[in-house]
Every structure is written in C-alpha cells, then in structure tokens.
Design a protein around this motif. Structure first.
Motif, short mmCIF file in Angstrom:
data_model
loop_
_atom_site.label_atom_id
_atom_site.label_comp_id
_atom_site.label_asym_id
_atom_site.label_seq_id
_atom_site.Cartn_x
_atom_site.Cartn_y
_atom_site.Cartn_z
N LEU A 1 21.91 -12.45 -57.07
CA LEU A 1 20.89 -11.42 -56.88
C LEU A 1 21.32 -10.39 -55.85
N GLU A 2 21.95 -10.86 -54.79
CA GLU A 2 22.46 -9.95 -53.76
C GLU A 2 23.56 -9.06 -54.34
N LEU A 3 24.42 -9.63 -55.16
CA LEU A 3 25.51 -8.88 -55.77
C LEU A 3 24.98 -7.74 -56.63
N PHE A 4 23.96 -8.02 -57.45
CA PHE A 4 23.45 -7.01 -58.35
C PHE A 4 22.59 -5.97 -57.64
N ALA A 5 22.25 -6.21 -56.39
CA ALA A 5 21.52 -5.21 -55.60
C ALA A 5 22.47 -4.16 -55.02
N VAL A 6 23.76 -4.43 -55.07
CA VAL A 6 24.78 -3.55 -54.50
C VAL A 6 25.16 -2.49 -55.54
N LEU B 1 22.47 -18.53 -57.07
CA LEU B 1 21.49 -17.55 -57.54
C LEU B 1 21.26 -16.46 -56.49
N ALA B 2 21.13 -16.86 -55.23
CA ALA B 2 20.91 -15.88 -54.16
C ALA B 2 22.07 -14.90 -54.08
N ALA B 3 23.30 -15.40 -54.18
CA ALA B 3 24.47 -14.53 -54.12
C ALA B 3 24.51 -13.58 -55.31
#
Length: 85
Positions: free
Chosen positions: A19-24, A15-17
């Motif tokens: 969320l981080e991916l979609f912030a890029v 989940l953390a990855a």
C-alpha cells in the motif's frame, strides 16, 4: 549477489509495504522504495536505505532491476498491477 558484497535475502512485500509503494508517484521512486524494504540481510534488516539504493541503482542498474523483478515475482505484482496503481 557479488556486486553487493555477497549473500542477501529478497522478501515479498507485506500488505502495508504494498500500500505504501502504490502511494508513491513515479516508477523510479517505487522501485527504490521496494528495494529498500525487500532486500535484506540474514537478520531481516535492510541492506540499504532508499538514498543508498538510488546511488546503487545509478552504479549497478542491472542489479537493481534484476532484484526488482524478483520482488515483483515474490509479491505477485505483474505489469498490469504496477501500471494500474
């Protein structure tokens, strides 16, 4: 994957990855980040950094795109989810 030197593991995103991916911003940056997180060796360690994946993708785009498709499938990401975020 012979082009990358042999066996590797492709894991789905946490989940953390995710969320981080979609912030890029940008599809290329997302693909590179996903590859760096999800393509690992037998010990679960990334086989390449984001910078290294950028270079690998330039030399072996078909390999990078095939791995991205596996990551998407394992992570439950479809075209709509990727485009929406």
């Amino acid at each position: 994957v012979p082009d990358l030197g042999g066996d590797l593991v492709v894991r789905g995103m946490t989940l953390a990855a995710r969320l981080e991916l979609f912030a890029v911003e940008g599809n290329a940056a997302r693909l590179i980040k996903a590859l760096a997180h999800c393509v690992v060796d037998g010990d679960g360690q990334p086989i390449a950094s984001e910078e290294e994946w950028d270079r690998i993708g330039a030399k072996l785009p078909a390999v990078a795109l095939n791995l991205w498709e596996v990551i998407r499938r394992l992570s439950g990401l479809d075209d709509e989810a990727v485009a929406k975020n």
